[in-house]
Design an enzyme around this catalytic site. Structure first.
Site, PDB file in Angstrom:
ATOM      1  CE  LYS A 166      -4.251  -1.950   0.565  1.00 58.19           C
ATOM      2  NZ  LYS A 166      -5.253  -1.470  -0.599  1.00 58.19           N
ATOM      3  CG  ASP A 192      -4.380  -0.851  -3.748  1.00 62.43           C
ATOM      4  OD1 ASP A 192      -4.734   0.208  -4.471  1.00 62.43           O
ATOM      5  OD2 ASP A 192      -5.216  -1.519  -3.181  1.00 62.43           O
ATOM      6  CG  ASP A 242     -10.023  -2.284  -5.885  1.00 59.77           C
ATOM      7  OD1 ASP A 242     -11.221  -2.569  -5.936  1.00 59.77           O
ATOM      8  OD2 ASP A 242      -9.477  -2.150  -4.713  1.00 59.77           O
ATOM      9  CE  LYS A 266     -10.767  -5.272  -3.326  1.00 59.19           C
ATOM     10  NZ  LYS A 266     -10.637  -4.206  -2.706  1.00 59.19           N
TER      11      LYS A 266
HETATM   12  O1  OSB Z   1      -7.859  -1.783  -2.182  1.00 63.82           O
HETATM   13  O2  OSB Z   1      -7.705  -3.985  -2.178  1.00 63.82           O
HETATM   14  C1  OSB Z   1      -7.883  -2.832  -1.481  1.00 63.82           C
HETATM   15  C2  OSB Z   1      -8.807  -3.958   2.149  1.00 63.82           C
HETATM   16  C3  OSB Z   1      -9.681  -3.164   2.708  1.00 63.82           C
HETATM   17  C4  OSB Z   1     -10.237  -2.115   1.530  1.00 63.82           C
HETATM   18  C5  OSB Z   1      -9.580  -1.992   0.058  1.00 63.82           C
HETATM   19  C6  OSB Z   1      -8.582  -2.794  -0.001  1.00 63.82           C
HETATM   20  C7  OSB Z   1      -8.152  -3.723   0.714  1.00 63.82           C
HETATM   21  C8  OSB Z   1      -6.777  -4.680   0.754  1.00 63.82           C
HETATM   22  C9  OSB Z   1      -7.015  -5.930   1.710  1.00 63.82           C
HETATM   23  O3  OSB Z   1      -6.090  -4.586   0.042  1.00 63.82           O
HETATM   24  C10 OSB Z   1      -6.779  -7.001   0.850  1.00 63.82           C
HETATM   25  C11 OSB Z   1      -7.382  -8.269   1.818  1.00 63.82           C
HETATM   26  O4  OSB Z   1      -8.312  -8.565   2.040  1.00 63.82           O
HETATM   27  O5  OSB Z   1      -6.411  -9.178   1.898  1.00 63.82           O
HETATM   28 MG    MG Z   2      -7.438  -1.984  -3.929  1.00 59.05          MG
END
Ligand code: OSB
Ligand code: MG
Length: 374
Positions: A166, A192, A242, A266
């Site tokens: 991140k 990300d 995303d 997702k």
């Molecule tokens: O942006 O993918 C994302 C978790 C909460 C909100 C957004 C994101 C995420 C993650 C976690 O990156 C991924 C996971 O569940 O391990």
């Molecule tokens: Mg993401």
């Protein structure tokens, strides 16, 4: 045929093993929104609504989703005959804008229930084919590059097949550079940004091109596809969308405008499995690889993600880490485990392939509601 007699909403609070920070906020406990559908034969299907505690990822929150399921989703489902779970998406989308996470929680539970009815694994009902799915990990923002390097090394040693870092302004180029130098050129790294940048930051983002990243996920605004196209034209690294992809129409926009070259699907974000499959198939026709993202789900949502990730165009490791990466103890039996960087798809069991630990769920439940009210 599916006919739902009762819908139950449950909120359970699961403390994360460690806080998870993204550019737009930090999470310590996860308020998990579970949904069960009960049919006329007394069979149960499980779903999980992935809406967050705060509206910092999408406009929905667990509290808006709870209200929307009660007031608007449930009445369209209860006591209505459905030939196939694939028909539910259309019933929930007609003259009903947005609220994809609320819709998905129920839609996916209906697929799970249908899999039990047909005594098939959920992965089979969805058209999956992989025996096992490759596992990635999403690492939250760390306080220093050194801390991040340590984390990434540990995760690589544990066998994760993709490492997502991140990032946010001020914690980007130097952090990624330190990691790349520490782990060598071949480690599968990506970043990300969760919308933390604008086109004014293009020069900073372009510096990331030097690090051989597999992709950069959602650098710009959560619902944008236009500016991402401009950025993609200027960057070598593939952009993965995303937040922006809330349905198959947005995936079409991305492809048409060239706003990105990869999609993170997702199911909870796009309204469920029917929309996920449509995006998967569209991307396959256009040679766009997809992978399954995560929303810090419990073992229930994880089961749905594992089943979806068994479809053939999920060619990139998903953010589907094992239960122990998130929780001291999950709410499903068996817990999700990783072996050599893979999670095994439960092809030998009907439905989602794990059982819910009802004693544990009862212990952790802070709110519940049964529809129709009894
Ligand atoms: O942006 O993918 C994302 C978790 C909460 C909100 C957004 C994101 C995420 C993650 C976690 O990156 C991924 C996971 O569940 O391990
Ligand atoms: Mg993401």
């Amino acid at each position: 045929m599916l006919r739902i007699k009762q819908i139950t909403l449950l909120e359970v609070v699961l403390p994360l093993k460690e806080p998870f920070q993204i550019s737009s906020g930090t999470q310590k406990d996860r308020r998990i929104f579970l949904i069960t559908l009960e049919d006329t034969d007394g069979r149960i299907g499980w779903g999980e609504c992935v809406a967050g505690e705060e509206p910092n990822y999408s406009p929905e929150t667990i509290d808006t989703a709870w209200m929307i399921v009660r007031e608007w989703v449930a009445p369209r489902i209860l006591d209505k005959p459905f030939e196939h779970p694939g028909d539910i998406h259309a019933a929930l989308d007609k003259d009903f804008r947005g609220h994809k996470m609320a819709k998905a929680g129920v839609e996916m539970a209906a697929w799970e229930l249908a899999a039990h009815n047909q005594e098939k694994p959920l992965a089979r009902l969805l058209g999956g084919e992989r025996e096992k799915v490759a596992v990635g990990i999403s690492i939250g923002i760390q306080e220093s590059p050194e801390r991040l390097v340590e984390k990434v090394k540990t995760c690589l040693a544990q066998g994760y097949r993709k490492i997502k870092i991140k990032i946010m302004p001020g914690k980007d180029v130097a952090y990624v550079k330190a990691v790349r130098e520490a782990v060598g050129p071949d480690a599968p790294l990506m970043v990300d940004a969760n919308n933390a940048y604008t086109l004014d930051d293009a020069d900073t983002l372009k510096q990331l091109d030097d690090f051989g990243l597999v992709m950069i996920e959602q650098p710009l605004t959560w619902d944008d596809v236009v500016r991402h196209a401009e950025l993609q034209a200027r960057m070598k690294t593939p952009i993965c969308l995303d937040e922006s992809i809330t349905g198959v129409d947005k995936a079409e926009d991305m492809i048409r405008l060239r706003s990105g070259r990869i999609i993170n699907i997702k199911p909870g974000r796009v309204g469920g499995f029917t929309a996920s499959r449509a995006i998967h198939d569209l991307c396959q026709r256009h040679k766009i690889p997809v992978w399954c993202g995560g929303m810090l789900e419990s073992g229930v949502g994880r089961a749905h993600n594992v089943a979806l990730a068994s479809l053939s165009n999920f060619t990139i490791p998903g953010d589907i880490s094992p239960s122990s990466r998130y929780w001291e103890k999950d709410i499903v039996v068996p817990e999700w485990t990783m072996e050599d960087g893979y999670i095994t798809v439960p092809w030998d069991k009907p439905g989602m392939g794990v059982d819910v630990d009802m004693d544990r769920v009862d212990d952790l439940t802070v709110r519940s509601e049964t529809l129709p009210a009894s």
